[in-house]
Design a protein around this motif. Sequence first.
Motif, PDB file in Angstrom:
ATOM      1  N   ASN A   1      40.975  48.486  18.506  1.00 25.56           N
ATOM      2  CA  ASN A   1      39.703  47.896  18.068  1.00 25.56           C
ATOM      3  C   ASN A   1      39.310  48.322  16.660  1.00 25.56           C
ATOM      4  N   GLN A   2      39.634  49.565  16.299  1.00 30.35           N
ATOM      5  CA  GLN A   2      39.306  50.040  14.950  1.00 30.35           C
ATOM      6  C   GLN A   2      40.523  49.986  14.021  1.00 30.35           C
ATOM      7  N   ASN A   3      41.618  49.423  14.528  1.00 35.53           N
ATOM      8  CA  ASN A   3      42.873  49.349  13.745  1.00 35.53           C
ATOM      9  C   ASN A   3      43.211  50.686  13.086  1.00 35.53           C
ATOM     10  N   ILE A   4      43.317  51.703  13.887  1.00 36.84           N
ATOM     11  CA  ILE A   4      43.617  53.038  13.362  1.00 36.84           C
ATOM     12  C   ILE A   4      45.133  53.142  13.121  1.00 36.84           C
ATOM     13  N   PRO A   5      45.543  53.415  11.881  1.00 37.31           N
ATOM     14  CA  PRO A   5      46.978  53.519  11.587  1.00 37.31           C
ATOM     15  C   PRO A   5      47.630  54.655  12.388  1.00 37.31           C
ATOM     16  N   ILE A   6      48.937  54.514  12.608  1.00 35.28           N
ATOM     17  CA  ILE A   6      49.687  55.500  13.390  1.00 35.28           C
ATOM     18  C   ILE A   6      49.443  56.936  12.893  1.00 35.28           C
TER      19      ILE A   6
ATOM     20  N   HIS B   1      48.293  55.824  28.367  1.00 33.82           N
ATOM     21  CA  HIS B   1      47.606  54.533  28.181  1.00 33.82           C
ATOM     22  C   HIS B   1      48.258  53.759  27.034  1.00 33.82           C
ATOM     23  N   HIS B   2      47.626  52.662  26.612  1.00 35.79           N
ATOM     24  CA  HIS B   2      48.239  51.786  25.598  1.00 35.79           C
ATOM     25  C   HIS B   2      48.489  52.510  24.265  1.00 35.79           C
ATOM     26  N   ASP B   3      47.747  53.583  24.001  1.00 35.56           N
ATOM     27  CA  ASP B   3      47.944  54.338  22.748  1.00 35.56           C
ATOM     28  C   ASP B   3      49.272  55.094  22.749  1.00 35.56           C
TER      29      ASP B   3
ATOM     30  N   LEU C   1      52.476  49.767  30.436  1.00 33.78           N
ATOM     31  CA  LEU C   1      53.726  49.124  30.025  1.00 33.78           C
ATOM     32  C   LEU C   1      53.711  48.883  28.525  1.00 33.78           C
ATOM     33  N   LEU C   2      52.526  48.608  28.019  1.00 36.26           N
ATOM     34  CA  LEU C   2      52.389  48.309  26.586  1.00 36.26           C
ATOM     35  C   LEU C   2      52.194  49.609  25.819  1.00 36.26           C
ATOM     36  N   ASP C   3      52.691  49.663  24.598  1.00 36.00           N
ATOM     37  CA  ASP C   3      52.642  50.901  23.825  1.00 36.00           C
ATOM     38  C   ASP C   3      52.450  50.583  22.330  1.00 36.00           C
ATOM     39  N   TRP C   4      51.315  51.057  21.777  1.00 34.89           N
ATOM     40  CA  TRP C   4      51.030  50.794  20.356  1.00 34.89           C
ATOM     41  C   TRP C   4      51.676  51.825  19.424  1.00 34.89           C
ATOM     42  N   HIS C   5      52.307  52.836  19.988  1.00 34.54           N
ATOM     43  CA  HIS C   5      52.825  53.945  19.176  1.00 34.54           C
ATOM     44  C   HIS C   5      54.353  53.986  19.115  1.00 34.54           C
ATOM     45  N   ASN C   6      54.986  53.621  20.226  1.00 37.50           N
ATOM     46  CA  ASN C   6      56.442  53.725  20.314  1.00 37.50           C
ATOM     47  C   ASN C   6      57.111  52.534  19.592  1.00 37.50           C
ATOM     48  N   ASP C   7      57.928  52.825  18.591  1.00 35.61           N
ATOM     49  CA  ASP C   7      58.570  51.758  17.810  1.00 35.61           C
ATOM     50  C   ASP C   7      59.496  50.884  18.662  1.00 35.61           C
ATOM     51  N   ASP C   8      60.014  51.469  19.726  1.00 39.69           N
ATOM     52  CA  ASP C   8      60.916  50.698  20.582  1.00 39.69           C
ATOM     53  C   ASP C   8      60.178  49.645  21.418  1.00 39.69           C
ATOM     54  N   TYR C   9      58.860  49.728  21.405  1.00 37.09           N
ATOM     55  CA  TYR C   9      58.102  48.649  22.046  1.00 37.09           C
ATOM     56  C   TYR C   9      58.154  47.455  21.076  1.00 37.09           C
TER      57      TYR C   9
ATOM     58  N   GLU D   1      60.081  48.721  13.697  1.00 36.03           N
ATOM     59  CA  GLU D   1      60.845  47.861  14.605  1.00 36.03           C
ATOM     60  C   GLU D   1      61.932  48.634  15.325  1.00 36.03           C
ATOM     61  N   GLY D   2      61.841  48.691  16.646  1.00 37.21           N
ATOM     62  CA  GLY D   2      62.838  49.412  17.433  1.00 37.21           C
ATOM     63  C   GLY D   2      63.563  48.495  18.399  1.00 37.21           C
ATOM     64  N   THR D   3      64.016  49.085  19.495  1.00 37.70           N
ATOM     65  CA  THR D   3      64.880  48.353  20.430  1.00 37.70           C
ATOM     66  C   THR D   3      64.288  48.315  21.842  1.00 37.70           C
ATOM     67  N   TRP D   4      64.091  47.109  22.335  1.00 36.14           N
ATOM     68  CA  TRP D   4      63.463  46.900  23.651  1.00 36.14           C
ATOM     69  C   TRP D   4      64.189  47.654  24.777  1.00 36.14           C
ATOM     70  N   GLU D   5      65.528  47.571  24.796  1.00 37.92           N
ATOM     71  CA  GLU D   5      66.275  48.210  25.890  1.00 37.92           C
ATOM     72  C   GLU D   5      66.045  49.727  25.905  1.00 37.92           C
ATOM     73  N   LYS D   6      65.861  50.299  24.707  1.00 41.54           N
ATOM     74  CA  LYS D   6      65.570  51.740  24.627  1.00 41.54           C
ATOM     75  C   LYS D   6      64.199  52.031  25.213  1.00 41.54           C
ATOM     76  N   TYR D   7      63.277  51.119  24.982  1.00 39.92           N
ATOM     77  CA  TYR D   7      61.923  51.288  25.507  1.00 39.92           C
ATOM     78  C   TYR D   7      61.936  51.275  27.042  1.00 39.92           C
ATOM     79  N   ILE D   8      62.710  50.351  27.604  1.00 34.82           N
ATOM     80  CA  ILE D   8      62.821  50.281  29.070  1.00 34.82           C
ATOM     81  C   ILE D   8      63.414  51.600  29.596  1.00 34.82           C
ATOM     82  N   ALA D   9      64.441  52.093  28.918  1.00 31.40           N
ATOM     83  CA  ALA D   9      65.067  53.357  29.326  1.00 31.40           C
ATOM     84  C   ALA D   9      64.073  54.520  29.224  1.00 31.40           C
ATOM     85  N   PHE D  10      63.254  54.484  28.179  1.00 28.66           N
ATOM     86  CA  PHE D  10      62.210  55.509  27.983  1.00 28.66           C
ATOM     87  C   PHE D  10      61.214  55.488  29.150  1.00 28.66           C
ATOM     88  N   MET D  11      60.768  54.303  29.519  1.00 24.91           N
ATOM     89  CA  MET D  11      59.817  54.211  30.635  1.00 24.91           C
ATOM     90  C   MET D  11      60.440  54.708  31.931  1.00 24.91           C
ATOM     91  N   LYS D  12      61.697  54.355  32.136  1.00 26.71           N
ATOM     92  CA  LYS D  12      62.366  54.795  33.371  1.00 26.71           C
ATOM     93  C   LYS D  12      62.485  56.321  33.398  1.00 26.71           C
TER      94      LYS D  12
END
Length: 442
Positions: free
Chosen positions: A61-66, A104-106, A151-159, A174-185
């Motif tokens: 909401n406040q567009n806070i940079p990483i 959370h989403h952050d 499931l959503l992540d504003w911080h992890n580049d693999d999202y 810009e990261g890799t979706w498959e890595k993100y899935i592996a991270f969540m698992k």
Amino acid sequence: MKRTFISLVIILLSQFTIAQEYVPTKENLEARQWFQEAKFGLFIHWGVYSQLGDGEWVMNNQNIPIDAYEKLPSFFNPIAYDAEEWVKMAKDAGMKYITITSRHHDGFSMFDSQVTDYNIVKKTPYGKDVLKQLAEACRKADIKLFFYYSLLDWHNDDYFPRGRTGTEIDGRKEGTWEKYIAFMKAQLTELLTNYGDIAGIWFDGHWDQKEWDGKKFGKLKVDWHYDEIYKLIHELQPQCLIGNNHHIAPISGEDFQMFEKDLPGHNTTGWGTSASDVGQLPMEVCETINNSWGFNIQDRKHKSEKELIQLMVKSAGYGSNLLLNVGPMPNGEIQPEHKESLKNMGEWMRANGETIYGTSQGPVSPNEEMASTRKGKTVYLHLFNDKKELYFLENFDVPFRDIKLYNKNKKVTHKVNEYGLFLEIEKEDRDEVDTIVEITLK
Ligand code: H79
């Protein structure tokens, strides 16, 4: 030859359907039963965002940079956090379980994780795992624990591909979706290995990857790999109930269905679950006490005790649980107004919980004026309008023996005709919050 071929096809097809179909284990079915009877839980939204007092969506909401947001953990130090006190508060409110945000989403993990340093143990002066403390306190008090997991992540580049939110946050790469899935698992494996028995995982954020035209959702852009994720969870802990706040009909592998800020079948938010997507699984309605999930210092629109109790009763009238939220302050304390609300609900539950716990949906659908629950041969009718003398239950044709006021030895004057059942509630018998009438069925 032909026959062998056909039987081979049949075998392959049947294996295919077996692989597709989720069959819950005995432990899981028992857990569902427990869940359905529990009726009341505490939702907790707590993270480094709490420090800004502007809700859990503040980064978006406040567009806070990483790099700016990353400063928040460096002074997160909740010295007043007392897990046992939280658990006692929930228990005194009549709640049977707690669902807390593990991440959370952050994208900040409120637990000790080996697969990212962006977690409470590594990045905060506090340095302790708050979930671990809560898990221990819950176990001691016989309160079940669920983990909310974004499931959503504003911080992890693999999202990546990114979703439709958080698009103005600077510093995302810009990261890799498959890595993100592996991270969540890997994180889910941690959550289901290091904290004892976990009653459930509460997913959120699915809709971030859907197209949205301002009114309706469109196509999903990614593969969430739910089949693998759900299988992993049930293998690690078969009793663990999976719910996903995706706002669509239940997906194979899920064990309960949740409704955010709406009763089942209603969609007043416009982005919620539509009536046609209400499934057959145990249900849970989640709602805030004021209008915020994470701590919001400016939000003083706290719902009254009457509104909260009636919401719980209406949820039960749909056969659903109510998961009621608090957003603890950055020091770990719960704001006094919310503690007070929970205390009052507890008092009500001690007097009337029999009409809620272990009940299922009653014969009269909830509306603004009434709701009903049922346990065996007893129907509890909950009447919400204390200005009203005559209540009419249209088409009420369930044969009954007796109608009286709940917990009072007094019969209720009533009449049945071809249109339904009429009840007369005298002024002195009306309760401002909920007048409960007990109907004993034949
Ligand atoms: O954790 C709490 C919230 O932070 C989270 N769920 C609860 C339990 C939540 N996130 N978003 N929402 C709830 C509402 C969702 C709104 C959205 Fe949309 C749907 C965002 C994107 C799609 C509505 C539709 C707003 C924009 C489009």
